[in-house]
Design an enzyme around this catalytic site. Sequence first.
Site, PDB file in Angstrom:
ATOM      1  N   ASP A  90       0.848  -1.189   0.000  1.00 29.43           N
ATOM      2  CA  ASP A  90       0.000   0.000   0.000  1.00 29.43           C
ATOM      3  C   ASP A  90       0.885   1.240   0.000  1.00 29.43           C
ATOM      4  O   ASP A  90       1.783   1.362   0.831  1.00 29.43           O
ATOM      5  CB  ASP A  90      -0.892   0.025   1.243  1.00 29.43           C
ATOM      6  CG  ASP A  90      -1.848  -1.152   1.298  1.00 29.43           C
ATOM      7  OD1 ASP A  90      -2.099  -1.750   0.234  1.00 29.43           O
ATOM      8  OD2 ASP A  90      -2.334  -1.466   2.390  1.00 29.43           O
TER       9      ASP A  90
ATOM     10  N   GLY B 172      -1.637  -7.266   1.736  1.00 30.40           N
ATOM     11  CA  GLY B 172      -2.082  -8.500   1.103  1.00 30.40           C
ATOM     12  C   GLY B 172      -2.562  -9.451   2.183  1.00 30.40           C
ATOM     13  O   GLY B 172      -1.914  -9.610   3.220  1.00 30.40           O
TER      14      GLY B 172
ATOM     15  N   ASN C  72      -0.317 -10.981   5.552  1.00 30.35           N
ATOM     16  CA  ASN C  72      -0.809 -10.514   6.853  1.00 30.35           C
ATOM     17  C   ASN C  72      -1.108 -11.693   7.773  1.00 30.35           C
ATOM     18  O   ASN C  72      -0.746 -11.688   8.955  1.00 30.35           O
ATOM     19  CB  ASN C  72      -2.075  -9.675   6.686  1.00 30.35           C
ATOM     20  CG  ASN C  72      -1.818  -8.315   6.067  1.00 30.35           C
ATOM     21  OD1 ASN C  72      -0.681  -7.858   6.001  1.00 30.35           O
ATOM     22  ND2 ASN C  72      -2.871  -7.675   5.600  1.00 30.35           N
TER      23      ASN C  72
ATOM     24  N   PHE D 178      -1.710  -0.883  -4.056  1.00 31.43           N
ATOM     25  CA  PHE D 178      -2.807   0.056  -3.789  1.00 31.43           C
ATOM     26  C   PHE D 178      -2.178   1.416  -3.564  1.00 31.43           C
ATOM     27  O   PHE D 178      -1.337   1.587  -2.677  1.00 31.43           O
ATOM     28  CB  PHE D 178      -3.581  -0.400  -2.545  1.00 31.43           C
ATOM     29  CG  PHE D 178      -4.677   0.535  -2.122  1.00 31.43           C
ATOM     30  CD1 PHE D 178      -5.805   0.716  -2.902  1.00 31.43           C
ATOM     31  CD2 PHE D 178      -4.595   1.220  -0.917  1.00 31.43           C
ATOM     32  CE1 PHE D 178      -6.824   1.567  -2.502  1.00 31.43           C
ATOM     33  CE2 PHE D 178      -5.611   2.069  -0.502  1.00 31.43           C
ATOM     34  CZ  PHE D 178      -6.724   2.238  -1.299  1.00 31.43           C
TER      35      PHE D 178
ATOM     36  N   GLN E 221     -12.873  -9.931   0.400  1.00 30.14           N
ATOM     37  CA  GLN E 221     -13.089  -8.808  -0.526  1.00 30.14           C
ATOM     38  C   GLN E 221     -13.680  -9.222  -1.869  1.00 30.14           C
ATOM     39  O   GLN E 221     -14.341  -8.422  -2.532  1.00 30.14           O
ATOM     40  CB  GLN E 221     -11.772  -8.053  -0.774  1.00 30.14           C
ATOM     41  CG  GLN E 221     -11.228  -7.334   0.443  1.00 30.14           C
ATOM     42  CD  GLN E 221     -10.141  -8.127   1.129  1.00 30.14           C
ATOM     43  OE1 GLN E 221     -10.219  -9.345   1.205  1.00 30.14           O
ATOM     44  NE2 GLN E 221      -9.131  -7.443   1.633  1.00 30.14           N
ATOM     45  N   GLN E 222     -13.463 -10.451  -2.286  1.00 30.38           N
ATOM     46  CA  GLN E 222     -13.982 -10.873  -3.583  1.00 30.38           C
ATOM     47  C   GLN E 222     -15.493 -11.086  -3.565  1.00 30.38           C
ATOM     48  O   GLN E 222     -16.117 -11.194  -4.616  1.00 30.38           O
ATOM     49  CB  GLN E 222     -13.284 -12.158  -4.042  1.00 30.38           C
ATOM     50  CG  GLN E 222     -11.826 -11.968  -4.447  1.00 30.38           C
ATOM     51  CD  GLN E 222     -11.672 -11.095  -5.689  1.00 30.38           C
ATOM     52  OE1 GLN E 222     -12.660 -10.589  -6.251  1.00 30.38           O
ATOM     53  NE2 GLN E 222     -10.441 -10.898  -6.125  1.00 30.38           N
TER      54      GLN E 222
ATOM     55  N   THR F 232     -16.884 -12.785  12.132  1.00 28.05           N
ATOM     56  CA  THR F 232     -16.421 -11.702  12.995  1.00 28.05           C
ATOM     57  C   THR F 232     -17.481 -10.610  13.050  1.00 28.05           C
ATOM     58  O   THR F 232     -18.165 -10.322  12.063  1.00 28.05           O
ATOM     59  CB  THR F 232     -15.093 -11.129  12.500  1.00 28.05           C
ATOM     60  OG1 THR F 232     -15.225 -10.708  11.137  1.00 28.05           O
ATOM     61  CG2 THR F 232     -13.983 -12.173  12.579  1.00 28.05           C
ATOM     62  N   LEU F 233     -17.611  -9.977  14.235  1.00 33.04           N
ATOM     63  CA  LEU F 233     -18.685  -9.025  14.496  1.00 33.04           C
ATOM     64  C   LEU F 233     -18.147  -7.655  14.886  1.00 33.04           C
ATOM     65  O   LEU F 233     -18.819  -6.892  15.577  1.00 33.04           O
ATOM     66  CB  LEU F 233     -19.592  -9.565  15.608  1.00 33.04           C
ATOM     67  CG  LEU F 233     -20.108 -10.996  15.430  1.00 33.04           C
ATOM     68  CD1 LEU F 233     -20.820 -11.470  16.685  1.00 33.04           C
ATOM     69  CD2 LEU F 233     -21.015 -11.096  14.211  1.00 33.04           C
TER      70      LEU F 233
ATOM     71  N   ASP G 166      -7.494 -10.075   9.161  1.00 36.97           N
ATOM     72  CA  ASP G 166      -6.418 -11.026   8.865  1.00 36.97           C
ATOM     73  C   ASP G 166      -5.735 -11.480  10.152  1.00 36.97           C
ATOM     74  O   ASP G 166      -5.393 -12.652  10.305  1.00 36.97           O
ATOM     75  CB  ASP G 166      -5.387 -10.389   7.932  1.00 36.97           C
ATOM     76  CG  ASP G 166      -5.979  -9.983   6.591  1.00 36.97           C
ATOM     77  OD1 ASP G 166      -6.960 -10.608   6.156  1.00 36.97           O
ATOM     78  OD2 ASP G 166      -5.453  -9.031   5.980  1.00 36.97           O
TER      79      ASP G 166
END
Length: 327
Positions: A12, A48, A52, A102, A172-173, A223-224, A257
């Site tokens: 990034d 990535g 991570n 990114f 993310q996909q 995860t919340l 991650d």
Amino acid sequence: MSLLIAGSIATDHLMTFQGKFADSLVVEQLDKLSVSFLVDDLEIRRGGVAPNMCFGLAMLGLRPVLVGAAGEDFRDYRSWLERHGVDCDSVRISQSLHTARFVCTTDTTMAQFASFYPGAMSEAREIELAPIVERVGEPDYVLIGADDPDGMLRHTQECRDRGYRFIADPSQQLAFGEGALIRSLVDGAEMLFSNEYESHLITEKTGWSAEEVLARVGTQVTTLGADGVRVTQRGEQPIEVSAARGVEALEPTGVGDAFRAGFLAAFAWGVGLERAAQVGCVLAAYVVETVGTQEYSFEPAGFVARVRSSYGDAAADEVAAHLPGLS
């Protein structure tokens, strides 16, 4: 436990503009847009999803195998990961493309101009798992994280064909994938990771109900955010674990991650799902309190102390028995 962690490898490049983009934009002339901004700083962060997670696993004493595609510019990043205990010998190095990147500039109003260059990530589809397994031995699990979609499909199908147990973590996909892709990535997984929003995307895009999703995977870990995590299994009562206490949140990138890394490390120790979720939440706390996804550090005793303050003596004593330097 042998873990292959497949997913994106990226860096990034983050910049800050001490002004407002809007002051330089003329609405009537946007079709002729050509502007530049003088930025005050540049931060280059390792990222990535796969590195991570590998970094977090290595911090907890495991030696994960990183599976992904990068460019020749991966050299320094590779050195960093290997110094921290990550096996990078199966990373595919592109002969023509740079590591995924990114690039983002943020102004004082938090408006952003950003670009994502997939680069070498697109070559993940060329990676075969069998030669990696031949080198490191039969894996206990292959985690398939967000990456080139064709690469994710290839890894998932190879796991089915060769009998490797796999963990689905499309993250993310999910926002971009169609139902057929997501069904292919999820069906038959030993474990499915997602956040709560992503779990709704999975049901919406696959057309499966939450019960049907659970019927197709062994364990679902959701995860919340600040509310912790929920772990569900077929025919069992859900396990709900609160987030770690005393967290001073600074920057959330990479928190998911880190949770996965902590969860999988504890799962590898054989301490049970509830304890695994607790370890995941504590490791995630270190990341959210740090700028950068791999900039955190801790001493084993300090990690155990955070487990103790959040989840009690029994949890801390069990974790201490498995952490390097304390066992």
